[in-house]
Design a protein around this motif. Structure first.
Motif, PDB file in Angstrom:
ATOM      1  N   ASN A  72       0.816  -1.202   0.000  1.00  0.00           N
ATOM      2  CA  ASN A  72       0.000   0.000   0.000  1.00  0.00           C
ATOM      3  C   ASN A  72       0.860   1.266   0.000  1.00  0.00           C
ATOM      4  OD1 ASN A  72      -2.028   1.897   2.145  1.00  0.00           O
ATOM      5  ND2 ASN A  72      -2.732   1.202   0.160  1.00  0.00           N
ATOM      6  N   ARG A  73       1.999   1.214   0.682  1.00  0.00           N
ATOM      7  CA  ARG A  73       2.899   2.375   0.708  1.00  0.00           C
ATOM      8  C   ARG A  73       3.416   2.703  -0.692  1.00  0.00           C
ATOM      9  NH1 ARG A  73       4.228   0.806   6.052  1.00  0.00           N
ATOM     10  NH2 ARG A  73       5.675  -0.824   5.368  1.00  0.00           N
ATOM     11  N   ASP A 114       1.762   2.260  -3.488  1.00  0.00           N
ATOM     12  CA  ASP A 114       0.665   2.953  -4.179  1.00  0.00           C
ATOM     13  C   ASP A 114       0.495   4.378  -3.663  1.00  0.00           C
ATOM     14  OD1 ASP A 114      -0.028   0.803  -5.838  1.00  0.00           O
ATOM     15  OD2 ASP A 114      -1.248  -0.107  -4.263  1.00  0.00           O
ATOM     16  N   LEU A 115       0.639   4.554  -2.343  1.00  0.00           N
ATOM     17  CA  LEU A 115       0.485   5.888  -1.763  1.00  0.00           C
ATOM     18  C   LEU A 115       1.586   6.833  -2.249  1.00  0.00           C
ATOM     19  CD1 LEU A 115      -0.447   4.883   1.904  1.00  0.00           C
ATOM     20  CD2 LEU A 115      -1.970   5.971   0.239  1.00  0.00           C
ATOM     21  N   GLU A 141       1.015  10.277  -4.395  1.00  0.00           N
ATOM     22  CA  GLU A 141       1.524  11.602  -4.045  1.00  0.00           C
ATOM     23  C   GLU A 141       2.288  12.218  -5.209  1.00  0.00           C
ATOM     24  OE1 GLU A 141       3.840  11.111  -0.541  1.00  0.00           O
ATOM     25  OE2 GLU A 141       2.104  10.800   0.788  1.00  0.00           O
ATOM     26  N   MET A 188      -6.832   9.816  -1.820  1.00  0.00           N
ATOM     27  CA  MET A 188      -5.739   9.200  -1.057  1.00  0.00           C
ATOM     28  C   MET A 188      -6.275   8.570   0.229  1.00  0.00           C
ATOM     29  SD  MET A 188      -2.759   9.450  -2.602  1.00  0.00           S
ATOM     30  CE  MET A 188      -1.425   9.547  -1.401  1.00  0.00           C
ATOM     31  N   LEU A 210      -5.652   4.596   1.264  1.00  0.00           N
ATOM     32  CA  LEU A 210      -4.878   4.229   2.447  1.00  0.00           C
ATOM     33  C   LEU A 210      -5.428   2.987   3.141  1.00  0.00           C
ATOM     34  CD1 LEU A 210      -2.784   4.870   4.709  1.00  0.00           C
ATOM     35  CD2 LEU A 210      -4.569   6.302   5.756  1.00  0.00           C
TER      36      LEU A 210
END
Length: 456
Positions: A89-90, A92-93, A97, A106, A110
């Protein structure tokens, strides 16, 4: 923590917000994100559809215990794989950004501890629900002695095309396993790593529990994959797109497979002249910013009776602006609350999915209902009133999938409705409407018992 004020969306951000991209080029300009397909997406999709269909035939004959045990095991696997899921997931985050995905989107992307725990709970709740497969819906006897009934059966293979919410991967898989359906999942590019990890965990766990191949994840965001899915009526029984109304209508026109639309969520709250204004303030704040703004059940338009507007709007609008919500109002709204920006005709037709609310002052309930009928999407609409007769009229005359009295529209959700989860919220009238849970993923067949009858 104070939220940042809404910024003008770029074209790319607007496309992401709707979950669609440019509709005119959607099927004509494939853009592969994961480039390990050797260009052979057609064979990939056809293979996955056939696997899902074969798995569905086995799954639909399985016992409730087999399906429930698979769901409980899937819940445990998700819980035990939290670190792995959040690492994906990080990625994708970070990409979100860099590419300027709007803050509300966003939030949907999350996967924090709370969301993962809810995924686990979704799986367990669905497992605990009554088994829909084989349920006798009706049974009766004809004068000639034939006993004719209807029994609930799976739809078959369900393909779900969705956007930035990776928790959809879990919800849809849970409901399809429980209801005996094979499922093909095709998520958006903004959540590709999160979705791939979740689908891998779920499918491997299900296979270990005797349910192999029922969960098929399309590990590419190339648009060609959707084109192939909608051309497989022999292997895919239903397409459920979760995106803008434009996207849904486009697929309905182009698809050879039946499409169940989850259209725009242009939701309204009408504050009646007999409303408790403290209650109305609490509900309106919750429906706009208390949960999430980028959800289809958030309120987008507020309608206020003229007799309540003078007292109510200054209080509510101050609170909304304190939460960085931009107010766009009709002329009467601007007279009462001068800092409101002028609302245009387009505002009444817009699902913002952002920190924006359009406001209109109306003379009576009839005008409010006419506005909802003209501009709404038949998703979720609410009235705030202490008048029983006003509430009953609103319930009767507003033709939406969910109609509320004195409650926030953000409750339109399969989890909140006690369905365990949902594959989407249908604004159509056939065959399912509102949050689509286990029952919405089934159809029925007639069963007929005789003792030698022939037709004369």
């Amino acid at each position: 923590m104070k939220k940042s004020k809404p910024q003008p969306a770029t074209m790319a951000q607007a496309d992401i917000r709707k979950g669609t991209g440019n509709i005119q080029t959607y099927l004509t300009e494939p853009q592969g994100i994961i480039k390990n397909m050797n260009g052979n997406i057609q064979k990939l999709i056809q293979s996955q559809a056939k696997k899902a269909k074969s798995a569905m035939r086995v799954l639909s004959r399985s016992s409730a215990d087999v399906r429930n045990n698979a769901l409980f095991a899937m819940a445990e696997s998700i819980q035990n794989s939290k670190d792995k899921i959040q690492e994906s997931n990080r990625i994708d985050l970070e990409k979100g950004e860099k590419t300027g995905v709007p803050a509300p989107l966003m939030q949907r992307l999350l996967l924090d501890d709370q969301k993962i725990e809810r995924m686990v709970d979704n799986l367990r709740q669905v497992a605990a629900l009554p088994d829909p497969i084989g349920e006798i819906i009706s049974m009766g006897e004809r004068p000639n002695g034939l006993k004719i009934g209807r029994v609930r059966v799976p739809i078959g293979v369900v393909a779900v095309v969705y956007e930035s919410r990776p928790d959809v991967t879990v919800e849809v898989s849970a409901l399809c396993i429980k209801s005996g359906n094979g499922v093909i999942l095709r998520g958006g590019s903004e959540a590709i790593h999160s979705n791939a990890t979740l689908a891998d965990i779920l499918s491997k766990t299900a296979a270990a529990e005797g349910v192999p191949d029922a969960i098929q994840f399309v590990n590419t965001t190339d648009r060609q994959a959707v084109y192939e899915l909608i051309q497989l009526p022999d292997d895919v029984d239903l397409i459920i797109p979760r995106g803008s109304n434009e996207f849904v209508q486009f697929l309905m026109k182009k698809s050879d497979v039946p499409v169940l639309g989850h259209a725009d969520g242009i939701c309204h709250i009408y504050v009646d002249e007999a409303a408790d204004l403290d209650m109305a303030t609490k509900i309106c704040m919750n429906a706009k910013v208390g949960y999430k703004v980028a959800v289809c059940n958030a309120v987008e338009t507020l309608l206020v009776h003229t007799d309540a507007a003078e007292q109510f709007l200054p209080i509510l609008c101050d609170k909304l602006q304190g939460a960085d919500v931009e107010i766009r109002g009709c002329e009467r709204t601007q007279q009462i609350y001068p800092t409101a920006k002028p609302a245009t005709e387009e505002d009444w037709r817009t699902e913002y999915l952002d920190y924006i609310l359009s406001v209109r002052v109306v003379d009576d309930m009839g005008t409010a209902i006419d506005h909802i009928e003209t501009y709404g999407s038949h998703h979720s609409d609410a009235i705030i009133t202490e008048s029983y007769s006003a509430a009953q009229r609103f319930l009767k005359e507003v033709d939406s999938a969910a109609v509320y009295v004195n409650a926030s529209t953000v409750f339109t959700d399969g989890y909140e409705f006690g369905l365990g989860a949902e594959v989407g919220i249908s604004t159509q009238k056939l065959h399912s409407r509102g949050p689509m849970g286990l029952e919405g993923l089934t159809t029925y067949k007639y069963i007929v018992y005789g003792d030698g009858q022939v037709r004369e």
